[in-house]
Scaffold this motif. Structure first.
Motif, PDB file in Angstrom:
ATOM      1  N   TYR A  64       3.393  -3.813   4.123  1.00 23.59           N
ATOM      2  CA  TYR A  64       4.379  -3.040   4.866  1.00 23.59           C
ATOM      3  C   TYR A  64       5.696  -3.799   4.951  1.00 23.59           C
ATOM      4  O   TYR A  64       6.766  -3.230   4.707  1.00 23.59           O
ATOM      5  N   ALA A  65       5.635  -5.076   5.281  1.00 23.56           N
ATOM      6  CA  ALA A  65       6.846  -5.894   5.392  1.00 23.56           C
ATOM      7  C   ALA A  65       7.591  -5.956   4.056  1.00 23.56           C
ATOM      8  O   ALA A  65       8.823  -5.881   4.021  1.00 23.56           O
ATOM      9  N   TYR A  66       6.850  -6.072   2.956  1.00 22.90           N
ATOM     10  CA  TYR A  66       7.481  -6.108   1.635  1.00 22.90           C
ATOM     11  C   TYR A  66       8.207  -4.794   1.350  1.00 22.90           C
ATOM     12  O   TYR A  66       9.341  -4.790   0.885  1.00 22.90           O
ATOM     13  N   MET A  67       7.552  -3.677   1.645  1.00 18.66           N
ATOM     14  CA  MET A  67       8.160  -2.367   1.391  1.00 18.66           C
ATOM     15  C   MET A  67       9.413  -2.168   2.238  1.00 18.66           C
ATOM     16  O   MET A  67      10.426  -1.649   1.760  1.00 18.66           O
ATOM     17  N   VAL A  68       9.355  -2.591   3.512  1.00 10.99           N
ATOM     18  CA  VAL A  68      10.527  -2.470   4.379  1.00 10.99           C
ATOM     19  C   VAL A  68      11.661  -3.340   3.862  1.00 10.99           C
ATOM     20  O   VAL A  68      12.825  -2.939   3.849  1.00 10.99           O
ATOM     21  N   LEU A  69      11.321  -4.549   3.409  1.00 11.08           N
ATOM     22  CA  LEU A  69      12.339  -5.445   2.861  1.00 11.08           C
ATOM     23  C   LEU A  69      12.992  -4.830   1.627  1.00 11.08           C
ATOM     24  O   LEU A  69      14.213  -4.854   1.475  1.00 11.08           O
ATOM     25  N   MET A  70      12.185  -4.256   0.740  1.00 15.09           N
ATOM     26  CA  MET A  70      12.698  -3.710  -0.513  1.00 15.09           C
ATOM     27  C   MET A  70      13.437  -2.384  -0.318  1.00 15.09           C
ATOM     28  O   MET A  70      14.464  -2.149  -0.940  1.00 15.09           O
ATOM     29  N   TYR A  71      12.908  -1.501   0.554  1.00 16.39           N
ATOM     30  CA  TYR A  71      13.430  -0.136   0.620  1.00 16.39           C
ATOM     31  C   TYR A  71      13.965   0.275   1.994  1.00 16.39           C
ATOM     32  O   TYR A  71      14.558   1.342   2.126  1.00 16.39           O
ATOM     33  N   GLY A  72      13.730  -0.543   3.008  1.00 15.72           N
ATOM     34  CA  GLY A  72      14.314  -0.316   4.331  1.00 15.72           C
ATOM     35  C   GLY A  72      13.938   0.996   4.980  1.00 15.72           C
ATOM     36  O   GLY A  72      12.794   1.436   4.945  1.00 15.72           O
ATOM     37  N   ASP A  73      14.954   1.635   5.597  1.00  7.35           N
ATOM     38  CA  ASP A  73      14.722   2.853   6.370  1.00  7.35           C
ATOM     39  C   ASP A  73      14.223   4.010   5.519  1.00  7.35           C
ATOM     40  O   ASP A  73      13.498   4.871   6.010  1.00  7.35           O
ATOM     41  N   LEU A  74      14.594   4.039   4.261  1.00  7.83           N
ATOM     42  CA  LEU A  74      14.128   5.117   3.388  1.00  7.83           C
ATOM     43  C   LEU A  74      12.606   5.101   3.307  1.00  7.83           C
ATOM     44  O   LEU A  74      11.950   6.133   3.434  1.00  7.83           O
TER      45      LEU A  74
END
Length: 64
Positions: free
Chosen positions: A7-17
């Motif tokens: 989850y943290a990786y996805m948020v880092l890579m793609y943020g709010d989207l």
């Protein structure tokens, strides 16, 4: 990779989207229908993969 790391990786890579797409999938229990602009197709695909990996088996509680 654990859920938190993924989850943290996805948020880092793609943020709010990523969070917005995941939220739509959670609300509709994975059956969300929304228009996907071509430039967001990759992140949408990755978010759906993330959702299916962690939520399809109902292993993680859906937030209400």
């Amino acid at each position: 990779m654990t859920y938190e790391e993924d989850y943290a990786y996805m948020v880092l890579m793609y943020g709010d989207l990523f969070k917005n797409i995941l939220s739509a999938l959670r609300e509709k229990k994975g059956k969300a229908e929304f228009h996907i602009p071509r430039k967001y197709k990759d992140v949408t695909h990755k978010t759906v993969e993330f959702h299916n990996r962690w939520f399809a088996k109902e292993t993680i509680y859906y937030e209400t």
